[in-house]
Design an enzyme around this catalytic site. Structure first.
Site, PDB file in Angstrom:
ATOM      1  N   CYS A  81     -21.671  -1.892 -13.796  1.00 37.54           N
ATOM      2  CA  CYS A  81     -22.871  -1.655 -13.258  1.00 37.54           C
ATOM      3  C   CYS A  81     -23.315  -3.109 -12.613  1.00 37.54           C
ATOM      4  CB  CYS A  81     -24.178  -1.336 -14.477  1.00 37.54           C
ATOM      5  SG  CYS A  81     -25.650  -0.589 -13.405  1.00 37.54           S
ATOM      6  N   HIS A 174     -22.084   2.901 -17.214  1.00 35.73           N
ATOM      7  CA  HIS A 174     -22.005   2.056 -18.485  1.00 35.73           C
ATOM      8  C   HIS A 174     -21.125   2.616 -19.389  1.00 35.73           C
ATOM      9  CE1 HIS A 174     -25.449  -0.851 -18.199  1.00 35.73           C
ATOM     10  NE2 HIS A 174     -25.603  -0.005 -17.291  1.00 35.73           N
ATOM     11  N   GLU A 176     -19.604   1.515 -21.959  1.00 32.71           N
ATOM     12  CA  GLU A 176     -19.594   0.836 -23.060  1.00 32.71           C
ATOM     13  C   GLU A 176     -20.855   1.715 -24.062  1.00 32.71           C
ATOM     14  OE1 GLU A 176     -21.010  -0.143 -20.559  1.00 32.71           O
ATOM     15  OE2 GLU A 176     -22.982  -1.087 -21.040  1.00 32.71           O
TER      16      GLU A 176
HETATM   17  N1  GLN Z   1     -30.031  -2.643 -11.109  1.00 32.99           N
HETATM   18  C1  GLN Z   1     -29.190  -3.732 -11.551  1.00 32.99           C
HETATM   19  C2  GLN Z   1     -28.842  -4.689 -10.582  1.00 32.99           C
HETATM   20  O1  GLN Z   1     -28.959  -4.375  -9.114  1.00 32.99           O
HETATM   21  C3  GLN Z   1     -28.059  -3.223 -12.253  1.00 32.99           C
HETATM   22  C4  GLN Z   1     -28.408  -2.306 -13.456  1.00 32.99           C
HETATM   23  C5  GLN Z   1     -27.530  -2.307 -14.743  1.00 32.99           C
HETATM   24  O2  GLN Z   1     -26.717  -3.100 -14.705  1.00 32.99           O
HETATM   25  N2  GLN Z   1     -27.971  -1.312 -15.440  1.00 32.99           N
HETATM   26  O3  GLN Z   1     -28.510  -5.730 -10.944  1.00 32.99           O
END
Ligand code: GLN
Length: 192
Positions: A81, A174, A176
């Site tokens: 992410c 994610h 995890e």
């Molecule tokens: N929206 C976040 C970003 O742009 C990432 C979100 C996440 O890691 N769950 O950094």
């Protein structure tokens, strides 16, 4: 040989859940906050969280160069992410500095605010090893325009959600937060 040690960048974000997942695949989680924490690690995870905050922490801790050297030395890195954003060559929509390890363009918060968190299964027909994986997305980015050296390992609704270039992996979801440990296992396999 002892269990492999897997680092987790611990500036901010989902560090504890990754630590549990690392234990779940028989490795030892190590919190990384300074260069010397990288010594002896088999692999590294850049967790989800907020990429702007994580990059500021990397500035403060002087971690850009050590992490680039970690990757250049052939040790595998998984970014999830926000961590996937840090792996991308380029970032659209509120750009942040990145390690530029995977030839994709990350678009931050690409699913918009209305569906900012959801779970969905990997599309059939991709890399079999991830078939049926249930991905949890939280204000997720999308990874666009993969270059010729990038392999898309999984898609959801046609969008690339897990990509690989060399020993680097980026997941827009994610892993995890699922019981399924296939993505963490894949990281460890790359370390062999
Ligand atoms: N929206 C976040 C970003 O742009 C990432 C979100 C996440 O890691 N769950 O950094």
């Amino acid at each position: 040989m002892g269990s492999p040690r897997v680092g987790i960048l611990a500036i901010q974000g989902d560090v504890e859940a990754h630590a549990a997942a690392v234990r779940g695949v028989g490795a030892i989680p190590v919190r990384v906050l300074r260069e010397k924490d990288l010594d002896g690690l088999a692999a590294l995870i850049l967790p989800g969280g907020e990429s702007t905050t994580i990059t500021k922490g990397m500035d403060r801790l002087g971690l850009w160069q050590p992490l680039a050297e970690f990757a250049n030395g052939g040790r595998p890195i998984l970014g999830t992410c926000a961590g996937a954003i840090l792996m991308a060559r380029e970032v659209e929509h509120h750009p942040v500095q990145t390690l530029s390890l995977i030839d994709v363009t990350a678009r931050r918060n690409a699913y918009g605010t209305q569906v900012d968190s959801f779970a969905a299964q990997v599309d059939p027909g991709g890399a079999d090893r991830l078939s049926g994986f249930r991905c949890v997305f939280i204000r997720a980015p999308q990874l666009r325009r993969p270059g010729p050296e990038v392999e898309v390992l999984a898609r959801v609704a046609g969008e690339a959600v897990l990509v690989q270039q060399g020993r680097c992996l980026a997941a827009t979801f994610h892993p995890e937060l699922s019981e399924d440990r296939r993505v963490h296992r894949l990281l460890l396999e790359l370390a062999d």
